[in-house]
Scaffold this active site. Structure first.
Site, PDB file in Angstrom:
ATOM      1  N   GLU A  69       9.874  16.725  26.130  1.00 51.55           N
ATOM      2  CA  GLU A  69       9.537  15.358  25.741  1.00 51.55           C
ATOM      3  C   GLU A  69       8.026  15.176  25.599  1.00 51.55           C
ATOM      4  OE1 GLU A  69      13.192  15.158  28.483  1.00 51.55           O
ATOM      5  OE2 GLU A  69      11.386  16.377  28.231  1.00 51.55           O
ATOM      6  N   ASP A 115      20.660  58.469  32.303  1.00 51.09           N
ATOM      7  CA  ASP A 115      20.100  58.144  30.981  1.00 51.09           C
ATOM      8  C   ASP A 115      18.607  57.851  30.982  1.00 51.09           C
ATOM      9  OD1 ASP A 115      22.682  58.317  29.905  1.00 51.09           O
ATOM     10  OD2 ASP A 115      23.097  56.217  30.360  1.00 51.09           O
TER      11      ASP A 115
END
Length: 380
Positions: free
Chosen positions: A56, A217
């Site tokens: 706002e 990984d």
């Protein structure tokens, strides 16, 4: 009832709110449009970083910067109820009242206890007309309510339950395999699917993986290929402190802090350090009934630390443990058009579902992504 202009301006405000993804956490993603009922737009804005201006105030500033001759009598369309309490910033309700706003149209009430309808009441006491889309049964209004809810699903869930919204990602073949028998998994899904996965990482409050995935990984666990304002903090669950000091996620240039959770008494053999000057935090968790780290305690802890969305990218064992603990709110599954036959399951689980019972999950949505199919599941 919302007018056609109200509907359009709330859509515009939602577009603004999307700009707060990856910026405003742990605050909600909010957008605001200020304009007149004749269609003129005076200013727009969205939530900034925590401690910065709210949507706002940004919209009011934009109106002033563009030479709008005052906003007195204008309407503010905002995606979430304006705050009415002093936090790091003054109340947005005060700013709207002082600016002379005549009407505020809100998509959602804010369930945060310091707001929760009090912002609406303060505006009304000041003589401002307030319209709440949640109270409009029209399908167009409810579609906007749904969109506003989805945008802040983590914030709303944390405020209401005390824990983050847990989204678990899987990448699998059509027959449920996440890797070949020898463990190779790069890459089952397409580059487009991996890029889409980074978009979901980018909106997370925290990204989590397990030591099994790190050792198999060596992932970075950061957001790549997208323009972002911040990298989400990363968490590694590592019961026995096996994380090597050379792990790539510890050495991502410009990467976020990393928190490694171990069981009590487990200490790293080599100090975990970051080459780019970032921080590595070592914390402990109790051991749960299954012998692994206590996941419900972890999720509650992250909720207490204001994590809205927890993004889990882990191997089959840890993903299955989250599932068995009843902690997954949403599955993000990428299905590759492959049938691997022999291979490693995407999900290991001790739990079983009786086929005579209704499915506990429903399909939230599905969409093709490159050559793959993305499916989101949620609890019924």
């Amino acid at each position: 009832m919302l007018s056609p202009l109200d509907l359009q301006r709330l859509r515009d405000a939602l577009c603004q709110a999307e700009n707060a993804i990856g910026l405003s956490d742990p605050n909600p993603r909010v957008g605001c449009v200020i304009g007149h009922r004749d269609g003129r737009v005076l200013g727009v804005g969205h939530s900034q970083q925590a401690g910065g201006p709210h949507a706002e105030v940004m919209a009011l500033r934009a109106a002033a910067a563009h030479g709008a001759s005052g906003v007195s009598g204008a309407t503010a369309w905002v995606t979430l109820e304006p705050c009415c309490h002093h936090g790091r910033t003054p109340p947005c309700t005060d700013a709207l009242i002082a600016a002379g706003i005549a009407k505020v149209v809100i998509a959602l009430r804010d369930p945060y206890p310091a707001v929760d309808g009090q912002g609406i009441e303060q505006l009304r006491r000041a003589g401002i007309e307030v319209v709440v889309a949640e109270l409009d049964p029209a399908p167009e209004a409810q579609a906007l309510v749904t969109a506003a809810t989805e945008l802040n699903i983590g914030f709303l869930h944390r405020v209401r339950t005390g824990r983050p919204w847990v989204r678990a990602k899987l990448a699998t073949s059509m027959d449920g395999r996440a890797a070949l028998p020898d463990g190779r998994s790069q890459w089952i899904t397409s580059e487009a699917a991996r890029a889409d996965g980074h978009a979901w990482r980018a909106r997370a409050g925290t990204v989590l993986t397990g030591i099994g995935s790190v050792l198999a990984d060596d992932p970075r666990m950061d957001v790549r290929g997208r323009a972002i304002r911040r990298q989400p903090p990363r968490v590694v669950l590592d019961s026995d402190a096996r994380l090597p000091a050379s792990a790539r996620l510890l050495h991502v240039e410009g990467g976020s802090d990393v928190t490694v959770f171990t069981k009590p008494g487990a200490n790293p053999l080599n100090p975990w350090q970051r080459r780019d000057g970032g921080l590595v935090h070592h914390r402990t968790l109790p051991v749960g009934p299954s012998g692994g780290l206590d996941l419900p305690t972890l999720v509650r802890l992250l909720g207490d630390e204001h994590v809205n969305e927890l993004h889990v990218e882990a191997g089959p064992t840890l993903s299955g443990a989250f599932r068995d603990a009843g902690l997954v709110d949403e599955w993000l599954i990428y299905l590759a058009p492959r049938l691997l036959g022999q291979g490693r399951n995407a999900l290991m689980s001790m739990g079983e579902e009786a086929l005579s019972d209704p499915p506990p999950w429903r399909i939230q949505d599905s969409a093709p992504v490159g050559n793959d199919l993305r499916v989101r599941l949620r609890r019924r």
